[in-house]
Motif scaffolding. Structure first.
Motif, short mmCIF file in Angstrom:
data_model
loop_
_atom_site.label_atom_id
_atom_site.label_comp_id
_atom_site.label_asym_id
_atom_site.label_seq_id
_atom_site.Cartn_x
_atom_site.Cartn_y
_atom_site.Cartn_z
N LYS A 319 0.87 -1.19 0.03
CA LYS A 319 -0.03 -0.12 0.09
C LYS A 319 0.87 1.38 -0.12
O LYS A 319 0.67 2.14 -0.69
CB LYS A 319 -0.84 -0.16 1.27
CG LYS A 319 -2.33 0.74 1.13
CD LYS A 319 -3.04 0.53 2.20
CE LYS A 319 -4.25 1.22 2.05
NZ LYS A 319 -5.13 0.92 3.70
N ARG A 322 2.47 1.94 -3.60
CA ARG A 322 1.64 2.37 -4.29
C ARG A 322 1.28 3.71 -4.00
O ARG A 322 1.41 4.45 -5.06
CB ARG A 322 0.12 1.59 -4.30
CG ARG A 322 0.21 0.29 -4.91
CD ARG A 322 -1.43 -0.17 -5.14
NE ARG A 322 -1.48 -1.42 -6.03
CZ ARG A 322 -2.60 -2.32 -5.67
NH1 ARG A 322 -3.52 -1.96 -4.68
NH2 ARG A 322 -2.39 -3.35 -6.30
N ASP A 326 1.83 7.20 -6.93
CA ASP A 326 0.62 8.19 -7.17
C ASP A 326 1.33 9.67 -7.34
O ASP A 326 2.17 10.07 -6.48
CB ASP A 326 -0.46 8.21 -6.37
CG ASP A 326 -1.36 7.07 -6.37
OD1 ASP A 326 -1.16 6.22 -7.45
OD2 ASP A 326 -2.07 6.62 -5.51
#
Lengths: 326, 290, 241
Positions: A319, A322, A326
């Motif tokens: 997580k 990721r 972004d």
């Protein structure tokens, strides 16, 4: 396709794939390694129902596993029961023990439940060690029936049978059971029951005063978790064809059941699965190439490392990674 | 009669095993599952110096106590920063100690193997025999005496000295400590160090009482926790009483039913205590429920 | 006619008597203030009423039903709701999910009145001005938002009796007014009974129709705000000798 349909298609697909593997793959080592990893995965998923969803630590996974295994041995000796009955009995017996342990200690703070489960492990091992009917300290051998049939279908045999040998049959059984366990965990996560567990993990007192029957939910979770461990234990003696208290109640089983979810991530079913598959594979490689002590050391170091530095496990790390992207 | 004497001697030995945990678990609320593993580590340290240089195991353990103290201080630092501060001690803190226990065991197995090891000292095989078939084996008597000195010493320390009192207060009233400008984390660090230092000495006693192997500590997790809970969490006197009680029960069970049942005693006692009298025999209010 | 009745309630912790022989009646729709110095037994009293503590002597009666044998979650389902002095949010959930827990576990289909639980949650968040925080995790909330969440979740239980335990501690003066406005509006709109435990005198006096003062586990005053504030025993309890 909805995410639900997709999920169930994958589950069915994996089941078919597992059956095809037993028909097509010859090298028996793969079934051995696969069985070990599946066992780790199911135990981890079962541990996580209580540890991850509710936040109660169970050190006694090996007790529920071992009691399941010995319940299976007992009905085999006493009733000459078949494999299927044995496994069902194993699950039910561990469920009852889980419920009783929970009823005695779940009113107390979580640490007492943890210590009590550890106590349960030693008590059950001592009982079995002293019970000669199921083999005592010397252990017991299991002789699988030759050419078993169900509804006229030959299950295991050299020709025209569903499976070439028992190891393949049991690998397949465990595979199906693993997939069912994943489905159960996912259903729990998405149910009112699962949301209640989450609330009680976050704050037990607040959950109770918001109408959540915390004690009952804890007991149900403990019972489900223990019964899954019992089922897994029920398959074990058949697979090994020999069982003794030392291997059935081994603390390594408890450590693995707890380490895999904590390393993989405890929030969803995916965590224990990831942890078990990655670490289980690593363990298999380490056992073959170095030694079995080293593989235990790896688990211990990973466990301590992850709880200190990556409290949300693999899932948390993914997580984070990721979000950075972004 | 002999069973009673053996039970009391065994109880003293158990008090030595549990006294450190009564500080860590009873006073500081740190669930150190690895406590017996540290005792076995201490036992192996005593074993090495005994077998290599012929040093007395108890002497070795006293010399190494400060080392264990430092390990304790270090572990508490990690524990505090990673778990206690973030409120994660219930799940991850427990798992942490479980992992530590496992690592100690595996390292000992890799280094020493799984065989039983024992120490040599002149007094170990010595035995006093009294009329009526009562034996006082020094293998049990020496650990009993040392255990008593340790337990009573710690009790004196925690009830009479300033630091001891602060240690008692840290469990009950951390706010008051802060008002007195005492840092509770520092108290806990030192107290946990003391808890581990007792493992060094208890380890030497352990290896005098019986031969050791790396994973034997597991069998004592239940016993030590049972004693601490029975003793009412954090009371040294309670711990001593709890230890005596368990020692006696175990000795009687062994005499009448055989030694293979003895592991079940402590754990059975623990489960019963938790189920029916979680405040311990001396009783302390409102601690076990949560 | 009373909604809550506390009869001869006594609670001891070991040798310490936290509550001794408390009698209290609360009428439906009433706004009652509960005051008293630190350690006077206010929180213990509501712990006994809500069922967090059950080993007390005496009885707690709610709508004519003796609650003594009911555990906390059953009392919650009967309609007793509380907020916590130190907020206890479900920290792994969003604000909305926090509200869904009581709506799912304690509220009956009848009380939902044809709306979904999501719609109810949305409505409560609107009432408490939390709407734009709906999908936020509780960790990122400010002090006042956290207090509002605590109240919102207590409201989501659709209670007949709301006990607010120091819902305004640590808030600024305008934020206190904010919470007061919300609570009074709730009381007037839904006829819900509210018991407010509070240290901020200005707030509790302007909110309450009646004030009860506890000191050392005993009721020392029980009347209108004006009379309680002039009561010498109350003054003594707060200021000491």
């Amino acid at each position: 396709m909805t995410s639900n349909n997709k999920f169930y298609s994958i589950i069915v697909g994996l089941a078919v794939l597992a059956y095809l593997a037993t028909a097509l793959v010859d090298n028996q080592y793969y079934f051995f390694a696969g069985f070990a990893i599946l066992q780790l995965m199911i135990m981890a998923l079962a541990w996580n129902i209580l540890g991850g969803y509710v936040g109660y630590v169970n050190f006694g996974s090996a007790a529920f596993f071992g009691l399941g295994a010995y319940a299976a041995i007992f009905v085999m000796e006493y009733f000459k029961a078949d494999l299927f009955t044995q496994i069902i009995t194993a699950g039910c017996f561990s469920a009852i023990v889980g419920l009783a342990t929970g009823a005695l200690t779940l009113r107390l703070r979580g640490v007492y439940f943890a210590i009590a489960t550890l106590a349960l492990l030693v008590v059950s091992e001592t009982l079995i060690l002293n019970w000669d009917y199921v083999g005592g300290a010397a252990g017991a051998y299991i002789l699988p029936k030759r050419n078993p049939t169900v509804l006229g279908l030959l299950i295991v045999g050299k020709e025209n049978a569903l499976f070439g040998n028992y190891k393949e049959l049991l690998f397949f059984v465990l595979c199906i059971f693993g997939l069912v366990t994943i489905v159960i965990c996912r259903l729990i996560e998405r149910s009112k029951f699962g949301r209640g567990l989450e609330a009680l993990r976050d704050n037990e007192q607040a959950a109770e005063s918001m109408g959540v029957p915390t004690l009952r939910l804890k007991l149900i979770a403990t019972t489900i978790s223990a019964s899954i461990m019992g089922f897994t234990g029920g398959v074990f003696p058949y697979y090994m064809t020999f069982i003794d208290p030392i291997s059935a109640f081994n603390l390594d089983i408890s450590v693995n059941a707890l380490a895999m979810p904590l390393i993989g991530g405890t929030a969803t079913w995916l965590g224990p699965v990831l942890g078990a598959v990655v670490l289980g594979t690593l363990q298999q490689i380490a056992t073959v190439t170095i030694s079995s002590e080293i593989n235990l050391l790896i688990v211990g170091l990973f466990l301590v490392g992850f709880v200190i530095f990556a409290p949300d496990g693999f899932l948390g790390l993914i997580k984070k990674f990721r979000n950075r992207g972004d | 009669m002999n069973a009673l004497v053996t039970g009391i001697l065994l109880g003293g030995f158990y008090a030595a095993l549990a006294i450190g945990l009564s500080i860590a678990f009873g006073l500081l609320d740190i669930v150190n599952i690895a406590h017996p593993a540290f005792i076995i580590l201490g036992a192996f340290v005593a074993f090495i110096f005994n077998s290599q240089f012929g040093l007395d195991p108890i002497l070795v353990s006293v010399i190494f106590a400060p080392v264990f103290f430092l390990i304790g201080v270090l572990i508490y630092k990690v524990y505090y920063a990673s778990f206690e501060k973030t409120g994660a001690e219930a799940l991850r803190g427990l798992a942490f100690f479980f992992g530590v226990m496992f690592i100690i065991e595996v390292l000992l197995i890799i280094y020493f193997g799984v065989d039983f090891q024992m120490v040599q000292a002149d007094y170990i095989d010595f035995k006093l025999t009294f009329g009526g078939g009562v034996d006082l084996p020094f293998r049990m008597l020496v650990p009993f005496v040392i255990a008593m000195i340790m337990t009573l010493g710690l009790q004196y320390f925690s009830s009479k000295t300033f630091f001891g009192k602060a240690m008692q207060a840290v469990a009950q009233d951390p706010v008051a400590l802060r008002l007195m400008a005492i840092d509770p984390a520092r108290i806990k660090r030192i107290a946990f160090g003391i808890s581990l230092a007792t493992c060094s000495i208890a380890g030497a006693l352990f290896v005098i009482v019986m031969p050791i192997e790396p994973s034997i500590g597991r069998l004592y997790i239940g016993i030590v926790f049972a004693i601490v809970v029975l003793g009412g969490l954090g009371s040294q006197t309670g711990t001593l009483i709890g230890a005596m009680l368990l020692g006696l029960v175990e000795s009687l069970i062994t005499t009448f039913f055989g030694p293979s049942w003895s592991p079940a005693v402590a754990f059975g006692a623990l489960i019963l205590v938790l189920a029916f009298k979680p405040t311990g025999i001396l009783g302390r209010v409102g601690d076990t429920r949560g | 006619m009373t909604v809550l009745e506390v009869n001869k309630l006594t609670k001891k912790f070991g040798g310490f008597t936290a509550l001794s022989d408390i009698n209290l009646e609360v009428k439906p729709g009433e706004r009652l203030g509960l005051i008293g110095p630190n350690g006077s037994g206010k929180t213990t009293l509501i712990n006994c009423v809500s069922g967090t503590i059950r080993d007390y002597q005496g009885e707690v009666v709610f709508n004519g039903e003796n609650l003594n044998n009911l555990v906390a979650h059953k009392r919650a389902r009967r309609g007793i709701s509380r907020s916590f002095q130190i907020p206890k949010p479900f920290s792994s959930m969003t604000v909305k999910q926090n509200l869904l827990i009581p709506l799912e576990y304690a509220v009956t289909a009848e009380q939902l009145d044809g709306l979904t639980i999501e719609e109810h949650a949305d409505k409560i968040m609107e009432d408490l001005e939390l709407k734009d925080k709906s999908d936020d995790l509780t960790g990122g909330l400010t002090q006042i938002e956290m207090r509002k969440l605590e109240l919102a979740r207590a409201m989501a239980l659709k209670p007949q009796l709301l006990i607010s335990d120091e819902a305004m501690a640590g808030l600024s003066s305008s934020e206190v007014d904010d919470i007061l406005k919300i609570l009074i509006a709730l009381n007037e709109a839904t006829k819900i009974t509210i018991v407010m435990i509070e240290h901020i005198m200005r707030a509790v006096m302007s909110f309450s129709e009646r004030v009860v003062c506890l000191d050392a586990g005993k009721v020392i005053a029980n009347s209108t705000p004006n009379e309680v504030i002039k009561n010498p025993a109350v003054e003594k309890a707060y200021l000491g000798e």
